[in-house]
Design an enzyme around this catalytic site. Structure first.
Site, mmCIF file in Angstrom:
data_model
loop_
_atom_site.group_PDB
_atom_site.id
_atom_site.type_symbol
_atom_site.label_atom_id
_atom_site.label_comp_id
_atom_site.label_asym_id
_atom_site.label_seq_id
_atom_site.Cartn_x
_atom_site.Cartn_y
_atom_site.Cartn_z
ATOM 1 N N HIS A 12 0.618 -1.262 -0.046
ATOM 2 C CA HIS A 12 0.003 -0.132 -0.023
ATOM 3 C C HIS A 12 0.743 1.129 0.010
ATOM 4 O O HIS A 12 1.888 1.145 0.750
ATOM 5 C CB HIS A 12 -0.858 0.029 1.272
ATOM 6 C CG HIS A 12 -2.048 1.064 1.299
ATOM 7 N ND1 HIS A 12 -1.980 1.833 2.564
ATOM 8 C CD2 HIS A 12 -2.727 1.572 0.296
ATOM 9 C CE1 HIS A 12 -2.930 2.734 2.296
ATOM 10 N NE2 HIS A 12 -3.369 2.595 1.243
ATOM 11 N N ASP A 18 -1.071 6.694 -5.100
ATOM 12 C CA ASP A 18 -2.054 7.692 -5.417
ATOM 13 C C ASP A 18 -1.461 8.813 -6.150
ATOM 14 O O ASP A 18 -0.416 9.109 -6.071
ATOM 15 C CB ASP A 18 -2.513 8.214 -3.857
ATOM 16 C CG ASP A 18 -2.913 7.325 -3.067
ATOM 17 O OD1 ASP A 18 -3.956 6.655 -3.203
ATOM 18 O OD2 ASP A 18 -2.049 6.983 -1.845
ATOM 19 N N HIS A 26 -0.906 11.276 -1.588
ATOM 20 C CA HIS A 26 -2.007 10.883 -1.177
ATOM 21 C C HIS A 26 -3.109 12.109 -0.815
ATOM 22 O O HIS A 26 -4.223 12.288 -1.274
ATOM 23 C CB HIS A 26 -1.741 10.003 0.075
ATOM 24 C CG HIS A 26 -3.130 9.567 0.686
ATOM 25 N ND1 HIS A 26 -3.785 10.366 1.513
ATOM 26 C CD2 HIS A 26 -3.888 8.565 0.304
ATOM 27 C CE1 HIS A 26 -4.814 9.814 1.978
ATOM 28 N NE2 HIS A 26 -4.988 8.502 1.318
ATOM 29 N N GLU A 56 -4.164 4.645 -8.072
ATOM 30 C CA GLU A 56 -5.523 5.337 -7.704
ATOM 31 C C GLU A 56 -5.338 6.784 -8.114
ATOM 32 O O GLU A 56 -4.600 7.444 -7.685
ATOM 33 C CB GLU A 56 -5.484 5.003 -6.092
ATOM 34 C CG GLU A 56 -6.785 5.744 -5.636
ATOM 35 C CD GLU A 56 -6.968 5.822 -4.023
ATOM 36 O OE1 GLU A 56 -6.464 5.217 -3.265
ATOM 37 O OE2 GLU A 56 -8.098 6.580 -3.764
#
Ligand code: G3P
Ligand code: MG
Length: 250
Positions: free
Chosen positions: A10, A39, A52, A112
Protein backbone atom coordinates in the site's frame (compact mmCIF):
# COMPACT_ATOMS: atom_id res chain seq x y z
CA UNK A 1 -12.33 -12.27 -12.53
CA UNK A 2 -8.98 -11.06 -11.18
CA UNK A 3 -5.95 -11.40 -13.44
CA UNK A 4 -3.49 -9.46 -11.32
CA UNK A 5 -1.17 -10.02 -8.36
CA UNK A 6 -2.91 -10.82 -5.09
CA UNK A 7 -0.88 -8.92 -2.50
CA UNK A 8 0.12 -5.30 -2.98
CA UNK A 9 2.27 -2.93 -0.97
CA UNK A 10 0.00 0.00 0.00
CA UNK A 11 1.30 3.45 -1.01
CA UNK A 12 4.61 1.94 -2.14
CA UNK A 13 6.19 0.48 0.96
CA UNK A 14 3.30 0.31 3.41
CA UNK A 15 4.17 1.68 6.83
CA UNK A 16 7.86 0.81 6.57
CA UNK A 17 8.93 3.76 4.44
CA UNK A 18 7.58 7.20 3.50
CA UNK A 19 4.40 6.69 1.50
CA UNK A 20 4.23 7.32 -2.23
CA UNK A 21 7.96 7.72 -2.70
CA UNK A 22 10.63 5.90 -4.67
CA UNK A 23 12.14 4.92 -1.31
CA UNK A 24 8.83 3.23 -0.54
CA UNK A 25 9.03 1.25 -3.76
CA UNK A 26 12.59 0.18 -2.91
CA UNK A 27 11.40 -0.93 0.51
CA UNK A 28 8.57 -2.93 -1.06
CA UNK A 29 11.06 -4.60 -3.39
CA UNK A 30 13.34 -5.40 -0.45
CA UNK A 31 10.38 -7.27 1.08
CA UNK A 32 9.77 -9.13 -2.17
CA UNK A 33 6.80 -7.09 -3.42
CA UNK A 34 6.42 -6.71 -7.15
CA UNK A 35 2.95 -5.20 -6.91
CA UNK A 36 2.01 -1.80 -5.56
CA UNK A 37 -0.88 0.59 -4.96
CA UNK A 38 -0.21 4.33 -5.05
CA UNK A 39 -2.07 7.64 -5.33
CA UNK A 40 -1.92 10.23 -8.10
CA UNK A 41 -3.20 13.80 -8.38
CA UNK A 42 -2.54 16.87 -10.50
CA UNK A 43 -0.15 19.73 -9.86
CA UNK A 44 -1.21 23.25 -10.83
CA UNK A 45 0.15 22.81 -14.35
CA UNK A 46 -1.84 19.61 -14.87
CA UNK A 47 1.15 17.30 -14.46
CA UNK A 48 0.34 14.18 -12.38
CA UNK A 49 2.37 13.66 -9.20
CA UNK A 50 2.37 10.82 -6.69
CA UNK A 51 0.72 12.02 -3.47
CA UNK A 52 -2.11 10.99 -1.19
CA UNK A 53 -3.24 14.24 0.43
CA UNK A 54 -4.46 17.19 -1.66
CA UNK A 55 -2.52 19.50 0.67
CA UNK A 56 1.04 19.81 1.91
CA UNK A 57 2.06 19.49 5.53
CA UNK A 58 1.52 15.89 6.57
CA UNK A 59 3.97 14.00 4.38
CA UNK A 60 5.38 16.81 2.28
CA UNK A 61 7.19 19.77 3.80
CA UNK A 62 5.32 22.97 2.99
CA UNK A 63 1.84 24.44 3.18
CA UNK A 64 -1.16 25.02 0.94
CA UNK A 65 -2.72 22.78 -1.66
CA UNK A 66 -1.01 20.53 -4.17
CA UNK A 67 -2.76 22.46 -6.96
CA UNK A 68 -1.15 25.70 -5.76
CA UNK A 69 2.20 24.44 -7.08
CA UNK A 70 3.58 23.39 -10.44
CA UNK A 71 5.05 19.91 -10.66
CA UNK A 72 8.55 21.39 -11.01
CA UNK A 73 8.13 22.96 -7.56
CA UNK A 74 6.58 19.86 -5.95
CA UNK A 75 9.42 17.60 -7.05
CA UNK A 76 11.86 19.69 -5.03
CA UNK A 77 9.86 19.27 -1.80
CA UNK A 78 10.85 16.87 0.94
CA UNK A 79 8.54 13.85 1.23
CA UNK A 80 10.70 11.70 3.50
CA UNK A 81 11.74 13.65 6.57
CA UNK A 82 8.26 13.41 8.20
CA UNK A 83 8.78 9.65 8.32
CA UNK A 84 12.32 9.69 9.63
CA UNK A 85 15.54 11.65 9.25
CA UNK A 86 16.95 8.70 7.32
CA UNK A 87 14.66 9.63 4.43
CA UNK A 88 15.34 13.37 4.42
CA UNK A 89 15.87 14.45 0.83
CA UNK A 90 13.36 12.00 -0.60
CA UNK A 91 11.12 14.10 -2.83
CA UNK A 92 7.64 14.05 -4.35
CA UNK A 93 7.82 11.81 -7.43
CA UNK A 94 6.40 12.70 -10.78
CA UNK A 95 3.90 10.08 -11.91
CA UNK A 96 6.04 9.39 -14.98
CA UNK A 97 9.13 8.82 -12.81
CA UNK A 98 7.21 6.47 -10.51
CA UNK A 99 5.83 4.44 -13.42
CA UNK A 100 9.29 4.23 -14.99
CA UNK A 101 10.75 2.87 -11.75
CA UNK A 102 7.97 0.27 -11.59
CA UNK A 103 8.50 -0.75 -15.19
CA UNK A 104 12.26 -1.00 -14.72
CA UNK A 105 11.80 -3.20 -11.64
CA UNK A 106 8.92 -5.35 -12.84
CA UNK A 107 6.42 -3.92 -10.35
CA UNK A 108 2.73 -4.21 -11.23
CA UNK A 109 0.70 -1.07 -10.55
CA UNK A 110 -2.71 -0.28 -9.13
CA UNK A 111 -2.88 3.44 -9.85
CA UNK A 112 -5.37 5.18 -7.60
CA UNK A 113 -6.63 8.36 -9.23
CA UNK A 114 -7.02 10.73 -6.28
CA UNK A 115 -8.41 14.02 -7.59
CA UNK A 116 -8.47 17.12 -5.46
CA UNK A 117 -12.11 18.26 -5.06
CA UNK A 118 -13.23 20.00 -8.24
CA UNK A 119 -10.56 18.38 -10.40
CA UNK A 120 -12.18 14.96 -10.85
CA UNK A 121 -12.68 14.99 -14.59
CA UNK A 122 -9.36 16.49 -15.59
CA UNK A 123 -7.45 14.21 -13.20
CA UNK A 124 -9.14 11.07 -14.54
CA UNK A 125 -8.49 12.16 -18.11
CA UNK A 126 -4.86 13.18 -17.52
CA UNK A 127 -3.85 10.08 -15.56
CA UNK A 128 -5.52 7.69 -18.01
CA UNK A 129 -4.09 9.42 -21.09
CA UNK A 130 -0.59 9.52 -19.67
CA UNK A 131 -0.76 5.91 -18.50
CA UNK A 132 -1.96 4.90 -21.95
CA UNK A 133 0.92 6.82 -23.55
CA UNK A 134 3.51 5.36 -21.15
CA UNK A 135 2.43 1.80 -21.93
CA UNK A 136 1.82 2.26 -25.64
CA UNK A 137 1.83 -1.02 -27.52
CA UNK A 138 2.31 -3.02 -24.33
CA UNK A 139 -1.45 -2.62 -23.85
CA UNK A 140 -1.89 -5.11 -26.67
CA UNK A 141 -0.06 -7.83 -24.78
CA UNK A 142 -2.05 -10.76 -23.52
CA UNK A 143 -0.46 -10.76 -20.08
CA UNK A 144 -2.69 -8.46 -18.04
CA UNK A 145 -0.04 -8.29 -15.36
CA UNK A 146 1.85 -5.92 -17.63
CA UNK A 147 -0.98 -3.42 -17.63
CA UNK A 148 -1.80 -1.15 -14.69
CA UNK A 149 -5.23 -1.13 -13.13
CA UNK A 150 -6.74 2.33 -12.59
CA UNK A 151 -8.99 2.82 -9.57
CA UNK A 152 -10.77 5.73 -7.95
CA UNK A 153 -13.37 6.68 -5.37
CA UNK A 154 -14.51 9.27 -7.92
CA UNK A 155 -16.96 7.95 -10.53
CA UNK A 156 -16.41 11.19 -12.46
CA UNK A 157 -12.68 10.50 -12.67
CA UNK A 158 -13.31 6.91 -13.75
CA UNK A 159 -15.79 8.00 -16.42
CA UNK A 160 -13.18 10.42 -17.75
CA UNK A 161 -10.58 7.63 -17.70
CA UNK A 162 -12.95 5.36 -19.61
CA UNK A 163 -13.41 8.02 -22.26
CA UNK A 164 -9.70 8.87 -22.53
CA UNK A 165 -8.29 5.31 -22.48
CA UNK A 166 -11.08 2.74 -22.82
CA UNK A 167 -8.65 -0.16 -23.12
CA UNK A 168 -7.12 0.46 -19.68
CA UNK A 169 -8.89 -1.59 -17.00
CA UNK A 170 -10.70 0.29 -14.23
CA UNK A 171 -11.82 -0.57 -10.69
CA UNK A 172 -14.46 1.22 -8.64
CA UNK A 173 -13.31 2.10 -5.12
CA UNK A 174 -16.09 2.09 -2.53
CA UNK A 175 -15.68 2.55 1.19
CA UNK A 176 -19.09 0.95 1.72
CA UNK A 177 -21.18 -0.91 -0.81
CA UNK A 178 -24.50 0.86 -1.23
CA UNK A 179 -27.39 -0.48 -3.28
CA UNK A 180 -26.38 1.28 -6.48
CA UNK A 181 -22.92 -0.24 -6.74
CA UNK A 182 -23.76 -2.66 -9.54
CA UNK A 183 -25.22 0.04 -11.77
CA UNK A 184 -22.23 2.29 -11.16
CA UNK A 185 -19.72 -0.50 -11.82
CA UNK A 186 -21.51 -1.50 -15.01
CA UNK A 187 -21.68 2.06 -16.33
CA UNK A 188 -17.98 2.57 -15.68
CA UNK A 189 -17.19 -0.81 -17.26
CA UNK A 190 -15.20 -1.69 -14.16
CA UNK A 191 -13.44 -5.03 -13.94
CA UNK A 192 -13.13 -5.00 -10.16
CA UNK A 193 -14.54 -3.60 -6.94
CA UNK A 194 -12.03 -2.24 -4.43
CA UNK A 195 -13.54 -1.92 -1.00
CA UNK A 196 -12.75 -1.37 2.66
CA UNK A 197 -12.43 -4.80 4.27
CA UNK A 198 -13.85 -3.36 7.51
CA UNK A 199 -17.28 -3.05 5.90
CA UNK A 200 -17.16 -6.30 3.95
CA UNK A 201 -18.95 -9.49 4.97
CA UNK A 202 -19.10 -12.92 3.44
CA UNK A 203 -22.49 -12.49 1.76
CA UNK A 204 -21.39 -9.25 0.13
CA UNK A 205 -18.13 -10.82 -1.03
CA UNK A 206 -20.09 -13.63 -2.68
CA UNK A 207 -22.45 -11.14 -4.29
CA UNK A 208 -19.56 -9.21 -5.83
CA UNK A 209 -17.85 -12.34 -7.11
CA UNK A 210 -21.08 -13.80 -8.48
CA UNK A 211 -21.65 -10.57 -10.38
CA UNK A 212 -18.36 -11.29 -12.16
CA UNK A 213 -16.09 -8.66 -10.61
CA UNK A 214 -12.63 -8.99 -9.19
CA UNK A 215 -12.67 -8.21 -5.46
CA UNK A 216 -9.84 -6.25 -3.87
CA UNK A 217 -9.72 -4.97 -0.28
CA UNK A 218 -7.86 -2.17 1.42
CA UNK A 219 -5.97 -2.00 3.76
CA UNK A 220 -5.45 -5.39 5.39
CA UNK A 221 -2.79 -5.42 8.07
CA UNK A 222 -3.79 -8.39 10.22
CA UNK A 223 -2.81 -11.85 8.88
CA UNK A 224 -5.82 -13.48 10.59
CA UNK A 225 -8.22 -11.06 8.94
CA UNK A 226 -6.42 -11.58 5.64
CA UNK A 227 -7.03 -15.35 5.85
CA UNK A 228 -10.67 -14.79 6.73
CA UNK A 229 -11.48 -12.56 3.76
CA UNK A 230 -9.47 -14.72 1.35
CA UNK A 231 -11.68 -17.65 2.42
CA UNK A 232 -14.71 -15.53 1.41
CA UNK A 233 -13.36 -15.28 -2.13
CA UNK A 234 -11.54 -11.94 -1.91
CA UNK A 235 -8.99 -11.97 -4.73
CA UNK A 236 -6.45 -9.46 -3.57
CA UNK A 237 -5.62 -6.73 -1.07
CA UNK A 238 -3.09 -4.10 -0.25
CA UNK A 239 -1.26 -3.99 3.05
CA UNK A 240 0.76 -1.57 5.15
CA UNK A 241 2.38 -4.50 6.96
CA UNK A 242 4.68 -5.68 4.22
CA UNK A 243 6.81 -7.18 6.99
CA UNK A 244 3.95 -9.41 8.24
CA UNK A 245 2.10 -10.18 5.01
CA UNK A 246 4.53 -11.06 2.25
CA UNK A 247 3.98 -11.30 -1.49
CA UNK A 248 3.51 -15.09 -1.18
CA UNK A 249 1.03 -14.86 1.69
CA UNK A 250 -1.70 -17.49 1.58
O1 G3P B 1 -6.66 2.12 -3.11
C1 G3P B 1 -6.97 1.64 -1.85
C2 G3P B 1 -6.62 2.57 -0.74
O2 G3P B 1 -5.37 3.15 -0.98
C3 G3P B 1 -7.64 3.64 -0.56
O3 G3P B 1 -7.40 4.46 0.56
O4 G3P B 1 -6.74 6.61 1.54
O5 G3P B 1 -5.08 4.79 1.38
O6 G3P B 1 -5.80 5.97 -0.68
P1 G3P B 1 -6.19 5.49 0.70
MG1 MG C 1 -4.70 4.83 -2.18
Amino acid sequence: MWNYPNFLAHRGGGKLAPENTIAGLRCGLAHGFHAVEFDVMLARDGVPVVMHDPYLGRTVAGSGNVYDYDAAELVTMDAGNWFSAQYKGETVPLFTQFVQFCKDNDIWMNIEIKPAPGFEEETGRAVASLTRALFGLEIAQDDLRQIPLLSSFSPVALAAALKAAPDLPRALLLDRMDEGWQTQARELEAVAIHTNHKHLNEALAHQIKEAGYGLFCYTVNDPERAREILAWGVDAFCTDRIDLIGPDFA
